[in-house]
Design a protein around this motif. Structure first.
Motif, PDB file in Angstrom:
ATOM      1  N   GLY A 264       0.849  -1.199   0.000  1.00 52.54           N
ATOM      2  CA  GLY A 264       0.000   0.000   0.000  1.00 52.54           C
ATOM      3  C   GLY A 264       0.873   1.232   0.000  1.00 52.54           C
ATOM      4  N   ALA A 265       0.243   2.376  -0.264  1.00 58.11           N
ATOM      5  CA  ALA A 265       1.008   3.617  -0.406  1.00 58.11           C
ATOM      6  C   ALA A 265       1.833   3.910   0.844  1.00 58.11           C
ATOM      7  CB  ALA A 265       0.034   4.756  -0.679  1.00 58.11           C
ATOM      8  N   GLU A 266       1.252   3.609   2.033  1.00 53.53           N
ATOM      9  CA  GLU A 266       1.930   3.979   3.280  1.00 53.53           C
ATOM     10  C   GLU A 266       3.289   3.274   3.418  1.00 53.53           C
ATOM     11  OE1 GLU A 266      -0.764   1.290   5.475  1.00 53.53           O
ATOM     12  OE2 GLU A 266       0.450   1.639   7.236  1.00 53.53           O
ATOM     13  N   SER A 267       3.390   2.038   2.912  1.00 57.54           N
ATOM     14  CA  SER A 267       4.632   1.285   3.106  1.00 57.54           C
ATOM     15  C   SER A 267       5.611   1.449   1.941  1.00 57.54           C
ATOM     16  CB  SER A 267       4.315  -0.194   3.293  1.00 57.54           C
ATOM     17  OG  SER A 267       3.623  -0.686   2.164  1.00 57.54           O
ATOM     18  N   GLN A 268       5.090   1.858   0.778  1.00 58.99           N
ATOM     19  CA  GLN A 268       5.944   1.854  -0.421  1.00 58.99           C
ATOM     20  C   GLN A 268       7.181   2.746  -0.296  1.00 58.99           C
ATOM     21  OE1 GLN A 268       3.516   2.563  -3.912  1.00 58.99           O
ATOM     22  NE2 GLN A 268       3.053   0.378  -3.814  1.00 58.99           N
ATOM     23  N   ALA A 269       6.959   3.968   0.197  1.00 57.97           N
ATOM     24  CA  ALA A 269       8.063   4.928   0.282  1.00 57.97           C
ATOM     25  C   ALA A 269       9.116   4.426   1.273  1.00 57.97           C
ATOM     26  CB  ALA A 269       7.525   6.279   0.710  1.00 57.97           C
ATOM     27  N   LEU A 270       8.639   3.873   2.400  1.00 58.59           N
ATOM     28  CA  LEU A 270       9.573   3.383   3.413  1.00 58.59           C
ATOM     29  C   LEU A 270      10.340   2.166   2.896  1.00 58.59           C
ATOM     30  CD1 LEU A 270      10.586   3.818   6.248  1.00 58.59           C
ATOM     31  CD2 LEU A 270       8.626   2.535   7.133  1.00 58.59           C
ATOM     32  N   ALA A 271       9.633   1.252   2.226  1.00 56.51           N
ATOM     33  CA  ALA A 271      10.294   0.056   1.676  1.00 56.51           C
ATOM     34  C   ALA A 271      11.371   0.481   0.683  1.00 56.51           C
ATOM     35  CB  ALA A 271       9.273  -0.850   1.012  1.00 56.51           C
ATOM     36  N   LEU A 272      11.088   1.509  -0.075  1.00 61.70           N
ATOM     37  CA  LEU A 272      12.062   1.995  -1.057  1.00 61.70           C
ATOM     38  C   LEU A 272      13.332   2.496  -0.373  1.00 61.70           C
ATOM     39  CD1 LEU A 272      12.309   2.421  -4.107  1.00 61.70           C
ATOM     40  CD2 LEU A 272      11.515   4.768  -3.752  1.00 61.70           C
ATOM     41  N   ARG A 273      13.144   3.186   0.747  1.00 61.34           N
ATOM     42  CA  ARG A 273      14.330   3.699   1.468  1.00 61.34           C
ATOM     43  C   ARG A 273      15.192   2.531   1.960  1.00 61.34           C
ATOM     44  NH1 ARG A 273      12.926   7.981   5.889  1.00 61.34           N
ATOM     45  NH2 ARG A 273      15.155   8.425   5.728  1.00 61.34           N
ATOM     46  N   TYR A 274      14.541   1.459   2.416  1.00 60.67           N
ATOM     47  CA  TYR A 274      15.321   0.292   2.853  1.00 60.67           C
ATOM     48  C   TYR A 274      15.981  -0.399   1.652  1.00 60.67           C
ATOM     49  CZ  TYR A 274      13.941   0.631   7.708  1.00 60.67           C
ATOM     50  OH  TYR A 274      13.787   1.060   9.006  1.00 60.67           O
ATOM     51  N   ARG A 275      15.294  -0.419   0.516  1.00 59.24           N
ATOM     52  CA  ARG A 275      15.898  -1.051  -0.671  1.00 59.24           C
ATOM     53  C   ARG A 275      17.135  -0.277  -1.118  1.00 59.24           C
ATOM     54  NH1 ARG A 275      10.380  -1.537  -3.101  1.00 59.24           N
ATOM     55  NH2 ARG A 275       9.550  -3.310  -1.955  1.00 59.24           N
ATOM     56  N   GLU A 276      17.086   1.028  -0.955  1.00 56.97           N
ATOM     57  CA  GLU A 276      18.259   1.833  -1.312  1.00 56.97           C
ATOM     58  C   GLU A 276      19.438   1.507  -0.393  1.00 56.97           C
ATOM     59  OE1 GLU A 276      15.702   5.537  -3.176  1.00 56.97           O
ATOM     60  OE2 GLU A 276      16.655   5.795  -1.216  1.00 56.97           O
ATOM     61  N   LEU A 277      19.136   1.336   0.898  1.00 55.53           N
ATOM     62  CA  LEU A 277      20.207   0.936   1.832  1.00 55.53           C
ATOM     63  C   LEU A 277      20.758  -0.433   1.431  1.00 55.53           C
ATOM     64  CD1 LEU A 277      18.820   1.727   5.425  1.00 55.53           C
ATOM     65  CD2 LEU A 277      20.650   2.930   4.213  1.00 55.53           C
ATOM     66  N   ALA A 278      19.844  -1.339   1.073  1.00 59.13           N
ATOM     67  CA  ALA A 278      20.258  -2.710   0.715  1.00 59.13           C
ATOM     68  C   ALA A 278      21.166  -2.685  -0.507  1.00 59.13           C
ATOM     69  CB  ALA A 278      19.024  -3.575   0.454  1.00 59.13           C
ATOM     70  N   ASP A 279      20.842  -1.857  -1.481  1.00 61.77           N
ATOM     71  CA  ASP A 279      21.663  -1.781  -2.703  1.00 61.77           C
ATOM     72  C   ASP A 279      23.091  -1.329  -2.392  1.00 61.77           C
ATOM     73  OD1 ASP A 279      19.592  -2.586  -4.249  1.00 61.77           O
ATOM     74  OD2 ASP A 279      18.999  -0.573  -4.897  1.00 61.77           O
ATOM     75  N   ARG A 280      23.244  -0.567  -1.316  1.00 59.19           N
ATOM     76  CA  ARG A 280      24.571  -0.033  -0.995  1.00 59.19           C
ATOM     77  C   ARG A 280      25.339  -0.927  -0.015  1.00 59.19           C
ATOM     78  NH1 ARG A 280      21.797   5.017  -0.579  1.00 59.19           N
ATOM     79  NH2 ARG A 280      22.098   5.099   1.671  1.00 59.19           N
ATOM     80  N   GLU A 281      24.704  -2.020   0.425  1.00 59.97           N
ATOM     81  CA  GLU A 281      25.339  -2.871   1.437  1.00 59.97           C
ATOM     82  C   GLU A 281      26.341  -3.812   0.755  1.00 59.97           C
ATOM     83  OE1 GLU A 281      24.816  -2.211   4.448  1.00 59.97           O
ATOM     84  OE2 GLU A 281      25.295  -3.964   5.644  1.00 59.97           O
ATOM     85  N   PRO A 282      27.627  -3.676   1.067  1.00 60.65           N
ATOM     86  CA  PRO A 282      28.598  -4.510   0.360  1.00 60.65           C
ATOM     87  C   PRO A 282      28.507  -5.976   0.796  1.00 60.65           C
ATOM     88  CG  PRO A 282      29.698  -3.180   2.019  1.00 60.65           C
ATOM     89  CD  PRO A 282      28.253  -2.791   2.054  1.00 60.65           C
ATOM     90  N   ASN A 283      28.648  -6.876  -0.131  1.00 59.85           N
ATOM     91  CA  ASN A 283      28.710  -8.316   0.161  1.00 59.85           C
ATOM     92  C   ASN A 283      27.480  -8.883   0.855  1.00 59.85           C
ATOM     93  OD1 ASN A 283      31.235  -8.486  -1.002  1.00 59.85           O
ATOM     94  ND2 ASN A 283      32.222  -7.848   0.908  1.00 59.85           N
ATOM     95  N   VAL A 284      26.338  -8.270   0.607  1.00 57.69           N
ATOM     96  CA  VAL A 284      25.087  -8.845   1.126  1.00 57.69           C
ATOM     97  C   VAL A 284      24.070  -8.846  -0.006  1.00 57.69           C
ATOM     98  CG1 VAL A 284      23.275  -8.726   2.873  1.00 57.69           C
ATOM     99  CG2 VAL A 284      25.556  -7.825   3.398  1.00 57.69           C
ATOM    100  N   THR A 285      23.373  -9.984  -0.164  1.00 59.97           N
ATOM    101  CA  THR A 285      22.282 -10.071  -1.142  1.00 59.97           C
ATOM    102  C   THR A 285      20.975 -10.257  -0.381  1.00 59.97           C
ATOM    103  OG1 THR A 285      23.723 -11.015  -2.807  1.00 59.97           O
ATOM    104  CG2 THR A 285      21.373 -11.443  -3.072  1.00 59.97           C
ATOM    105  N   PHE A 286      19.975  -9.445  -0.713  1.00 58.55           N
ATOM    106  CA  PHE A 286      18.666  -9.497  -0.058  1.00 58.55           C
ATOM    107  C   PHE A 286      17.698 -10.196  -0.998  1.00 58.55           C
ATOM    108  CE2 PHE A 286      20.993  -6.150   1.881  1.00 58.55           C
ATOM    109  CZ  PHE A 286      20.565  -6.098   3.199  1.00 58.55           C
ATOM    110  N   VAL A 287      17.140 -11.307  -0.569  1.00 57.45           N
ATOM    111  CA  VAL A 287      16.269 -12.075  -1.468  1.00 57.45           C
ATOM    112  C   VAL A 287      15.125 -12.729  -0.698  1.00 57.45           C
ATOM    113  CG1 VAL A 287      17.857 -14.055  -1.355  1.00 57.45           C
ATOM    114  CG2 VAL A 287      16.296 -13.853  -3.292  1.00 57.45           C
TER     115      VAL A 287
END
Ligand code: FAD
Ligand code: UDP
Length: 379
Positions: free
Chosen positions: A324-347
């Motif tokens: 839902g809209a309320e979670s989308q923006a927050l989930a995106l912020r965490y995905r951005e952190l995940a993309d920058r995390e070295p040597n970790v894959t989120f799946v």
């Protein structure tokens, strides 16, 4: 001496064990760390006191259109092809569900109503919304107010703790609407259960992987004691980052198993279909009698009843990301952190914060494997 691994994999669900199997098959040493005391994640199943199978964390109906997923999993299980059938119980009646011609016949109390009449009803009732922005609009646009109120509004509010207006259109659109007599719950070409249950499937994945397994262990306790090259994380994405942007919303469930003897199950069954949905005032959303599809022969049976409730981190399992809209923006912020995390894959469903089915998760894990191998060979 610290143990040394190529990969530490957090979580022994489909995401974690498919990756362990693939990486093990290509000569990598893996450690799988699972905080629960069993493998399989939310797909875990086991036997009740009467020896009958049940799905511990709610019904897990395997279905897929993806040939790749089916072929891959078929190396670890045989299948029992099934048709998943559900009814809705409301206003004192068992309704044919998902919405189909028989539902319309019940609604109009006319057993001879035709498909053309039902199509005309829908055309007349549908609310003209060209681009539905949420699940309420999606259902009003698909079936109109009467059927929305009968089947979707109450169930959705109960399941998610928020009204259908607050949820992506995709949530209620998971359920098909048909004008003919097909009353199967799903549309996928392959609908089947692992012949002997999910647990043997997961055991086969684990055995083939040759991975080391640590159950009942939070990965954060384990990491200081091992050397590894890469971490694969399948837990909740916000927990990995200590909820630094605030906790993501999840929905949790309480499951109540009812193990029924012959006297409580005349004819060997407790309810008229595999699953009954309750869109009304009951505190539960559905009851599942998996014996309808396992092929087990017994005078006993079991029912699993699901009570949705508010999620509190640390206290409950986060079963559903909330689209839902309320979670989308927050989930995106965490995905951005995940993309920058070295040597970790989120799946996986929780690490990607997406409402994914099993086959989508398996496809995602197979794809992640290809990416990891390409990266480690410098391609
Ligand atoms: P999970 O199965 O959630 O596995 C993640 C694992 O990580 C868990 O075992 C967890 O304990 C572990 N973990 C988390 N944090 C840590 C930590 N800190 N340390 C160690 N371990 C950790 N899909 C379908 O296709 N059909 C269905 O009918 C269906 N029904 C469902 C019904 C319910 C009630 C639910 C909740 C889901 C359903 N699903 C269904 C979805 C299915 O469960 C998921 O697609 C699948 O389980 C996702 O696999 P996963 O490995 O990504 O996550
Ligand atoms: N839904 C509904 N009425 C029903 C069944 C489903 O309104 O009788 C809506 C509800 O919002 C639910 C969603 O459709 O969460 C998806 O249903 P599904 O059965 O796929 O739920 P899941 O098995 O993923 O919990």
């Amino acid at each position: 001496m610290r143990e040394t691994y190529d990969y530490v994999i957090v979580g022994a669900g489909f995401s974690g064990l498919v990756l362990a199997e693939r990486l093990g098959a290509t000569g990598h040493r893996c450690l799988v760390v699972e905080k629960r005391d069993h493998i399989g994640g939310n797909c875990h199943d086991r036997r009740d006191k009467n020896g009958l199978l049940y799905h511990v964390y709610g019904p897990h109906y395997f279905r897929t259109n993806a040939e790749l997923v089916r072929t891959y999993l078929s190396r670890f299980t045989a299948w029992r092809e099934v048709e998943y059938r559900v009814q809705a119980f409301t206003r004192g009646t068992y309704w044919s569900f998902p919405v189909n011609l028989n539902t319309y016949r019940q609604l109009t109390r006319n057993p001879h109503a035709t498909e053309d009449e039902f199509k005309a009803y829908l055309e007349n009732r549908k609310v003209p919304i060209t681009e539905p922005a949420n699940s309420k609009e999606a259902m009003l646009a698909a079936v109109g107010e009467e059927l929305y109120e009968l089947f979707y509004s109450g169930y959705t509010a109960k399941q998610w703790g928020r009204p259908a207006e607050a949820l992506d259109a995709s949530v209620c659109r998971r359920i098909p609407i048909r004008t003919g007599l097909d009353d199967r719950y799903f549309q996928e070409t392959f609908q089947a259960l692992p012949l002997h249950g999910y647990t043997p499937l997961f055991e086969n994945l684990l055995t083939t992987s040759r991975a080391t397994l640590r159950l009942s262990t939070d990965y954060r306790e384990m990491l200081p004691h091992v050397n590894y090259r890469h971490l694969i994380y399948t837990g909740p994405i916000d927990e990995y980052f200590d909820c630094r942007h605030g906790a993501l919303p999840y929905r949790t469930l309480r499951f109540q198993l009812e193990e029924l003897g012959a006297e409580q199950a005349p004819g060997g069954f407790a309810q008229p279909a595999l699953q009954i949905n309750y869109p009304g005032a009951e505190p539960f959303t559905r009851t599942v009698e998996v014996k309808h599809v396992t092929g087990e022969v017994s005078a006993c049976t079991n029912l699993m009843r699901e009570f949705p409730s508010e999620y509190q981190p640390g206290k409950h399992e986060p079963y559903y990301p909330i689209p839902g809209a309320e979670s989308q923006a927050l989930a995106l912020r965490y995905r951005e952190l995940a993309d920058r995390e070295p040597n970790v894959t989120f799946v996986g469903r929780l690490a990607q914060y997406r409402y994914l089915n099993m086959d989508q998760v398996v496809a995602g894990a197979l794809h992640t494997f290809e990416t990891l191998i390409a990266r480690s060979s410098g391609k």
